[in-house]
Design a protein around this motif. Structure first.
Motif, PDB file in Angstrom:
ATOM      1  N   PRO A 133     -22.165  81.417 -90.883  1.00  0.00           N
ATOM      2  CA  PRO A 133     -23.269  82.197 -90.349  1.00  0.00           C
ATOM      3  C   PRO A 133     -22.881  83.658 -90.244  1.00  0.00           C
ATOM      4  O   PRO A 133     -21.708  84.001 -90.128  1.00  0.00           O
ATOM      5  N   ASP A 134     -23.883  84.522 -90.306  1.00  0.00           N
ATOM      6  CA  ASP A 134     -23.644  85.948 -90.086  1.00  0.00           C
ATOM      7  C   ASP A 134     -23.514  86.160 -88.588  1.00  0.00           C
ATOM      8  O   ASP A 134     -24.488  86.047 -87.844  1.00  0.00           O
ATOM      9  N   TRP A 162     -23.878  87.294 -82.632  1.00  0.00           N
ATOM     10  CA  TRP A 162     -23.622  85.868 -82.359  1.00  0.00           C
ATOM     11  C   TRP A 162     -24.736  85.220 -81.540  1.00  0.00           C
ATOM     12  O   TRP A 162     -24.782  83.999 -81.419  1.00  0.00           O
ATOM     13  N   ARG A 163     -25.630  86.051 -81.006  1.00  0.00           N
ATOM     14  CA  ARG A 163     -26.762  85.503 -80.254  1.00  0.00           C
ATOM     15  C   ARG A 163     -27.889  85.009 -81.171  1.00  0.00           C
ATOM     16  O   ARG A 163     -28.799  84.313 -80.713  1.00  0.00           O
ATOM     17  N   THR A 164     -27.873  85.401 -82.422  1.00  0.00           N
ATOM     18  CA  THR A 164     -28.968  85.079 -83.344  1.00  0.00           C
ATOM     19  C   THR A 164     -28.721  83.730 -84.024  1.00  0.00           C
ATOM     20  O   THR A 164     -27.635  83.496 -84.555  1.00  0.00           O
ATOM     21  N   ALA A 168     -18.204  86.352 -79.729  1.00  0.00           N
ATOM     22  CA  ALA A 168     -18.659  86.798 -78.407  1.00  0.00           C
ATOM     23  C   ALA A 168     -17.519  87.454 -77.640  1.00  0.00           C
ATOM     24  O   ALA A 168     -17.690  88.523 -77.029  1.00  0.00           O
ATOM     25  N   LEU A 169     -16.334  86.844 -77.660  1.00  0.00           N
ATOM     26  CA  LEU A 169     -15.184  87.416 -76.964  1.00  0.00           C
ATOM     27  C   LEU A 169     -14.764  88.746 -77.583  1.00  0.00           C
ATOM     28  O   LEU A 169     -14.434  89.698 -76.869  1.00  0.00           O
ATOM     29  N   ALA A 170     -14.788  88.798 -78.916  1.00  0.00           N
ATOM     30  CA  ALA A 170     -14.363  90.026 -79.605  1.00  0.00           C
ATOM     31  C   ALA A 170     -15.279  91.199 -79.271  1.00  0.00           C
ATOM     32  O   ALA A 170     -14.842  92.352 -79.253  1.00  0.00           O
ATOM     33  N   GLU A 189     -22.389  82.684 -72.176  1.00  0.00           N
ATOM     34  CA  GLU A 189     -23.659  82.882 -72.878  1.00  0.00           C
ATOM     35  C   GLU A 189     -23.610  82.281 -74.275  1.00  0.00           C
ATOM     36  O   GLU A 189     -24.581  81.647 -74.730  1.00  0.00           O
ATOM     37  N   SER A 190     -22.503  82.452 -74.970  1.00  0.00           N
ATOM     38  CA  SER A 190     -22.380  81.884 -76.313  1.00  0.00           C
ATOM     39  C   SER A 190     -22.480  80.363 -76.273  1.00  0.00           C
ATOM     40  O   SER A 190     -23.174  79.746 -77.091  1.00  0.00           O
TER      41      SER A 190
END
Length: 201
Positions: A4-5, A9-11, A81-83, A98-99
């Motif tokens: 995935p792109d 990361w929320r998309t 998400a962490l990065a 959240e992730s």
């Protein structure tokens, strides 16, 4: 599987599993691993039985490949998400929670199969999968332990709190519905309050 792109990361777009694994996801979610035959998978994928065996040696290999693909996406999103979060335990905790929440909202069928079919993996395959799954828990453990050590989190039990937070996030997959009363952002906001309470943020 096409990665995935994860620039955001929320998309969540539609999953991009290979044809046989996509068929396996549908059938295993509906019928279970043991209730699904190779012939069922072939029909779902629009292939012949030999066509399925051209890609995978066995139904067990298909199950492991599917479960590892799901776990890989979860880990990739968590790492992204962490990065993207500031280098402090509170911000990293919020991003990771959240992730996890969004994954279990938008990949419910994948999460269901990943949870319910561990029992169907042969011992060596189960060990491989559990090792990958444990990487996700260790990410959360490290963030909570760092927060507790620095005094950002008040919990005296960081390992137990991290497991409780993971369970909170994973549980969303069992009841969340896109047409339900809470929009995704609302659900995330509420559950972040709950998660922060577990670590005494």
């Amino acid at each position: 599987m096409t990665a995935p792109d994860l620039a955001d990361w929320r998309t969540y777009d539609a999953p991009t599993l290979p044809r046989v694994l996509d068929a396996a996801l549908e059938r295993f979610a509906e019928q279970g691993y043991h209730g699904t035959s190779i012939r069922d998978l072939a029909a779902e994928a629009g292939l012949s039985v030999p066509g399925v065996y051209h890609h995978y040696k066995s139904k067990q290999e298909i199950l492991l490949a599917l479960m590892m693909a799901v776990m890989d996406e979860l880990l990739e999103r968590s790492e992204a998400a962490l990065a993207g979060a500031p280098d402090d335990p509170s911000a990293q905790f919020d991003a990771l929670v959240e992730s996890l929440l969004r994954f279990h909202m938008f990949r419910r069928r994948q999460a269901f199969v990943g949870s319910s079919e561990i029992r169907s993996l042969l011992p060596d395959n189960r060990q491989r999968y559990v090792e990958r799954r444990d990487e996700q828990q260790r990410m959360l453990d490290r963030v909570v332990e760092a927060g507790a050590a620095s005094g950002v989190f008040g919990t005296p039990y960081p390992a137990d709190a991290a497991r409780a937070v993971a369970s909170l996030c994973v549980g969303v997959a069992s009841w969340y519905r896109e047409d339900g009363p809470l929009a995704p952002d609302e659900l995330v906001a509420r559950h972040l309050v709950l998660a922060r309470g577990l670590v005494q943020a």
